[in-house]
Design a protein around this motif. Structure first.
Motif, PDB file in Angstrom:
ATOM      1  N   VAL A  66       0.874  -1.169   0.000  1.00  0.00           N
ATOM      2  CA  VAL A  66       0.000   0.000   0.000  1.00  0.00           C
ATOM      3  C   VAL A  66       0.915   1.224   0.000  1.00  0.00           C
ATOM      4  O   VAL A  66       1.920   1.250   0.710  1.00  0.00           O
ATOM      5  CB  VAL A  66      -0.906   0.008   1.254  1.00  0.00           C
ATOM      6  CG1 VAL A  66      -1.726   1.272   1.324  1.00  0.00           C
ATOM      7  CG2 VAL A  66      -1.790  -1.233   1.269  1.00  0.00           C
ATOM      8  N   MET A  67       0.589   2.228  -0.813  1.00  0.00           N
ATOM      9  CA  MET A  67       1.417   3.422  -0.906  1.00  0.00           C
ATOM     10  C   MET A  67       0.660   4.640  -0.400  1.00  0.00           C
ATOM     11  O   MET A  67      -0.511   4.826  -0.721  1.00  0.00           O
ATOM     12  CB  MET A  67       1.865   3.660  -2.347  1.00  0.00           C
ATOM     13  CG  MET A  67       2.814   4.841  -2.469  1.00  0.00           C
ATOM     14  SD  MET A  67       3.621   4.991  -4.068  1.00  0.00           S
ATOM     15  CE  MET A  67       2.242   5.100  -5.179  1.00  0.00           C
ATOM     16  N   LEU A  68       1.356   5.476   0.386  1.00  0.00           N
ATOM     17  CA  LEU A  68       0.823   6.738   0.879  1.00  0.00           C
ATOM     18  C   LEU A  68       1.734   7.850   0.374  1.00  0.00           C
ATOM     19  O   LEU A  68       2.958   7.723   0.445  1.00  0.00           O
ATOM     20  CB  LEU A  68       0.830   6.784   2.407  1.00  0.00           C
ATOM     21  CG  LEU A  68      -0.090   5.847   3.181  1.00  0.00           C
ATOM     22  CD1 LEU A  68       0.415   4.439   3.191  1.00  0.00           C
ATOM     23  CD2 LEU A  68      -0.236   6.347   4.588  1.00  0.00           C
ATOM     24  N   ILE A  69       1.134   8.918  -0.132  1.00  0.00           N
ATOM     25  CA  ILE A  69       1.892  10.083  -0.583  1.00  0.00           C
ATOM     26  C   ILE A  69       1.257  11.313   0.038  1.00  0.00           C
ATOM     27  O   ILE A  69       0.054  11.527  -0.078  1.00  0.00           O
ATOM     28  CB  ILE A  69       1.867  10.217  -2.124  1.00  0.00           C
ATOM     29  CG1 ILE A  69       2.450   8.975  -2.786  1.00  0.00           C
ATOM     30  CG2 ILE A  69       2.627  11.478  -2.568  1.00  0.00           C
ATOM     31  CD1 ILE A  69       2.238   8.937  -4.293  1.00  0.00           C
ATOM     32  N   GLY A  70       2.090  12.109   0.695  1.00  0.00           N
ATOM     33  CA  GLY A  70       1.594  13.331   1.309  1.00  0.00           C
ATOM     34  C   GLY A  70       2.602  14.453   1.158  1.00  0.00           C
ATOM     35  O   GLY A  70       3.799  14.207   1.030  1.00  0.00           O
ATOM     36  N   ASP A  71       2.123  15.669   1.158  1.00  0.00           N
ATOM     37  CA  ASP A  71       2.974  16.851   1.044  1.00  0.00           C
ATOM     38  C   ASP A  71       2.850  17.653   2.330  1.00  0.00           C
ATOM     39  O   ASP A  71       1.789  18.191   2.632  1.00  0.00           O
ATOM     40  CB  ASP A  71       2.559  17.706  -0.155  1.00  0.00           C
ATOM     41  CG  ASP A  71       2.713  16.966  -1.464  1.00  0.00           C
ATOM     42  OD1 ASP A  71       3.575  16.075  -1.542  1.00  0.00           O
ATOM     43  OD2 ASP A  71       1.981  17.276  -2.420  1.00  0.00           O
ATOM     44  N   SER A  72       3.950  17.725   3.069  1.00  0.00           N
ATOM     45  CA  SER A  72       3.959  18.410   4.359  1.00  0.00           C
ATOM     46  C   SER A  72       4.508  19.822   4.207  1.00  0.00           C
ATOM     47  O   SER A  72       5.453  20.051   3.457  1.00  0.00           O
ATOM     48  CB  SER A  72       4.827  17.619   5.341  1.00  0.00           C
ATOM     49  OG  SER A  72       5.022  18.354   6.519  1.00  0.00           O
ATOM     50  N   LEU A  73       3.940  20.742   4.954  1.00  0.00           N
ATOM     51  CA  LEU A  73       4.480  22.093   4.995  1.00  0.00           C
ATOM     52  C   LEU A  73       5.791  22.143   5.786  1.00  0.00           C
ATOM     53  O   LEU A  73       6.560  23.079   5.649  1.00  0.00           O
ATOM     54  CB  LEU A  73       3.466  23.057   5.617  1.00  0.00           C
ATOM     55  CG  LEU A  73       2.272  23.397   4.718  1.00  0.00           C
ATOM     56  CD1 LEU A  73       1.225  24.168   5.508  1.00  0.00           C
ATOM     57  CD2 LEU A  73       2.716  24.198   3.509  1.00  0.00           C
ATOM     58  N   ALA A  74       6.044  21.116   6.602  1.00  0.00           N
ATOM     59  CA  ALA A  74       7.312  21.049   7.336  1.00  0.00           C
ATOM     60  C   ALA A  74       8.438  20.796   6.338  1.00  0.00           C
ATOM     61  O   ALA A  74       8.341  19.910   5.492  1.00  0.00           O
ATOM     62  CB  ALA A  74       7.267  19.934   8.373  1.00  0.00           C
ATOM     63  N   LEU A  75       9.497  21.578   6.434  1.00  0.00           N
ATOM     64  CA  LEU A  75      10.631  21.402   5.528  1.00  0.00           C
ATOM     65  C   LEU A  75      11.420  20.162   5.909  1.00  0.00           C
ATOM     66  O   LEU A  75      11.373  19.695   7.047  1.00  0.00           O
ATOM     67  CB  LEU A  75      11.515  22.639   5.550  1.00  0.00           C
ATOM     68  CG  LEU A  75      10.840  23.931   5.082  1.00  0.00           C
ATOM     69  CD1 LEU A  75      11.824  25.089   5.140  1.00  0.00           C
ATOM     70  CD2 LEU A  75      10.286  23.770   3.671  1.00  0.00           C
TER      71      LEU A  75
END
Length: 119
Positions: A66-75
């Motif tokens: 299973v793949m999860l992709i997320g974009d965090s505002l944390a650098l």
């Protein structure tokens, strides 16, 4: 205006037991909150239902993930982000009984011009 984020990709084994299913559900819920949204593949059918060619063991193994992709505002340099991902990785390795769980991140620049403007 361009927006810099950290793209996080997590590849987890497809759940086979109740504790694994519950962990996956918790990981997805927490990851969505952490990134304020995420793309998650289905675990039925799995994003990848293929083979892992294991050179170390000299064998080929069924490999459903299973793949999860997320974009965090944390650098990417954020200590909080590193702590979160390291803790998540170790916990998933334990519950899924894996030697390695792949967690990667890289910096992206998202083009955000025109977002939230319906025509």
């Amino acid at each position: 205006m361009p927006e810099v984020r950290s793209r996080i990709t997590i590849l987890l084994p497809a759940p086979e037991t109740l504790p694994q299913f519950l962990l996956l559900n918790d990981v997805v819920t927490d990851f969505v909150k952490f990134c304020e949204g995420a793309t998650v593949s289905s675990w039925q059918p799995h994003v990848w239902n293929g083979w892992w060619i294991n050179e170390r063991k000299g064998m080929t193994e069924l490999d459903a993930n299973v793949m999860l992709i997320g974009d965090s505002l944390a650098l990417m340099t954020s200590r909080a982000l590193a702590y979160y991902l390291e803790h998540l990785k170790r916990h998933c390795q334990e519950v899924f009984d894996q030697e390695i769980v792949w967690v990667t991140m890289h910096e992206i620049t998202r083009v955000s011009e025109g977002d939230y403007q319906k025509r």
